[in-house]
Design a protein around this motif. Sequence first.
Motif, mmCIF file in Angstrom:
data_model
loop_
_atom_site.group_PDB
_atom_site.id
_atom_site.type_symbol
_atom_site.label_atom_id
_atom_site.label_comp_id
_atom_site.label_asym_id
_atom_site.label_seq_id
_atom_site.Cartn_x
_atom_site.Cartn_y
_atom_site.Cartn_z
ATOM 1 N N THR A 186 0.802 -1.226 0.000
ATOM 2 C CA THR A 186 0.000 0.000 0.000
ATOM 3 C C THR A 186 0.831 1.269 0.000
ATOM 4 O OG1 THR A 186 -0.137 0.211 2.404
ATOM 5 C CG2 THR A 186 -1.745 -1.224 1.336
ATOM 6 N N GLN A 189 1.753 6.066 3.081
ATOM 7 C CA GLN A 189 0.603 6.857 3.506
ATOM 8 C C GLN A 189 -0.502 6.006 4.140
ATOM 9 O OE1 GLN A 189 -1.283 8.851 0.169
ATOM 10 N NE2 GLN A 189 -0.796 7.163 -1.210
ATOM 11 N N PHE A 190 -0.544 4.742 3.808
ATOM 12 C CA PHE A 190 -1.523 3.841 4.407
ATOM 13 C C PHE A 190 -0.894 2.993 5.522
ATOM 14 C CE2 PHE A 190 -3.079 4.616 0.086
ATOM 15 C CZ PHE A 190 -4.367 5.042 0.358
ATOM 16 N N SER A 216 -9.174 1.743 4.565
ATOM 17 C CA SER A 216 -8.575 2.479 3.445
ATOM 18 C C SER A 216 -8.198 3.908 3.838
ATOM 19 C CB SER A 216 -9.553 2.513 2.255
ATOM 20 O OG SER A 216 -10.785 3.123 2.635
ATOM 21 N N GLU A 217 -8.038 4.147 5.160
ATOM 22 C CA GLU A 217 -7.672 5.476 5.612
ATOM 23 C C GLU A 217 -6.206 5.749 5.253
ATOM 24 O OE1 GLU A 217 -8.564 3.037 7.678
ATOM 25 O OE2 GLU A 217 -10.668 3.469 8.131
ATOM 26 N N ARG A 218 -5.883 6.994 4.921
ATOM 27 C CA ARG A 218 -4.515 7.359 4.567
ATOM 28 C C ARG A 218 -4.070 8.589 5.358
ATOM 29 N NH1 ARG A 218 -4.485 11.878 1.375
ATOM 30 N NH2 ARG A 218 -6.467 12.432 0.402
ATOM 31 N N HIS A 237 -6.237 12.670 -4.697
ATOM 32 C CA HIS A 237 -6.191 11.494 -3.821
ATOM 33 C C HIS A 237 -7.581 11.086 -3.351
ATOM 34 C CE1 HIS A 237 -1.679 11.533 -2.492
ATOM 35 N NE2 HIS A 237 -1.871 11.048 -3.691
ATOM 36 N N GLU A 241 -7.440 7.596 -4.958
ATOM 37 C CA GLU A 241 -6.391 6.880 -4.249
ATOM 38 C C GLU A 241 -6.962 5.757 -3.395
ATOM 39 O OE1 GLU A 241 -3.341 5.587 -4.258
ATOM 40 O OE2 GLU A 241 -2.733 7.661 -4.654
ATOM 41 N N PRO A 243 -5.527 1.958 -1.010
ATOM 42 C CA PRO A 243 -4.359 1.257 -0.459
ATOM 43 C C PRO A 243 -3.847 0.201 -1.437
ATOM 44 C CG PRO A 243 -6.213 1.220 1.083
ATOM 45 C CD PRO A 243 -6.742 1.637 -0.244
ATOM 46 N N TYR A 289 4.620 10.779 0.941
ATOM 47 C CA TYR A 289 4.283 9.504 1.584
ATOM 48 C C TYR A 289 3.634 8.494 0.637
ATOM 49 C CZ TYR A 289 4.611 12.247 5.973
ATOM 50 O OH TYR A 289 5.014 13.066 6.996
#
Length: 319
Positions: A186, A189-190, A216-218, A237, A241, A243, A289
């Motif tokens: 991923t 960032q993930f 799927s939070e970043r 994103h 965007e 993961p 990231y």
Amino acid sequence: MKIRDYLIREKKPTTGLLPFEWVAFGYLAFTVVMMVILWDKLANPSDMIKGRIQFTLVTLAMWGIYRLWPCRVALLLRIAAQMAFLGWWYPDTYELNRALPNLDHIFAQWEQSLFGCQPSLLFSQKVPYGWFSELMCLGYVSYFPLMLITYLYYFVKRYKEFQMTAFVMLTSFFVYYVVFVLLPVTGPQFYYLAVGTEKIAEGIFPNLGDWFLTHSERMAAPGWSDGFFYHLLDITHDAGERPTAAFPSSHVGVTTVVMLLALRTRSKGLIFTILPFYILMCLSTVYIYAHYAIDAIAGLATGVLFYFALIALWHRLKC
């Protein structure tokens, strides 16, 4: 050429599907096989099937338009349709690879072993300036514009190589997408958000297993959050965007292909238009990231490999 010249019927048009369309259908077949294998773990299989039907209908419709009036504009539309679908195929990789065990802990550990730190975590801390942040965000969001500029240059100035350009770029994308489906990484960032940056800084890289099956939070990108290009990056994103797609970096890889295609033209104007954004792209993927440094390095290497391999394959197909 005058505008009407782009509507003149071609003397020897290709009657069937073009090579880049066959590649796209080959990728569709690959994903269908993966869907069958992972069916019980898929979250939205019916939507995935609908998307593939829509892709098939649009591709055949573009083929039909070209058959009715085989001209340069019709060919441009066929390529534009495939380019537009790339924005749908990309998040679709997440629908497949999230059913597989996550591998970020392995890649983060490789990163640590190679550099003795996490460059993605430290880069923005070492260069925290707002103007630099804006340059990084500008570089990252220039991804599709750079491809568009290169496509249009070949369309207008080097039409005989226009199909080759489409084949090389689109095939590169689909090869990357195959890797992304089979290699669920991923990116920082993930992964950093899921683990916690404190643990990452301490060199702790736990195996998250199927965490991204339901998460799927970043992390927010670092830098000047009030900047124009920062906001543009954030919008991009939020729109697409997921993961997925960390190793290798297709942003670096495809932009490397674009850079090499620009060099192929020997046009100083095109080369010096692409070059600064290419440099920014290689740096920005780590800064914001999006990728580990090893992702960017692998993107550079595979971009060069894909360019020369696909150019050679194109000439073999046309022999």
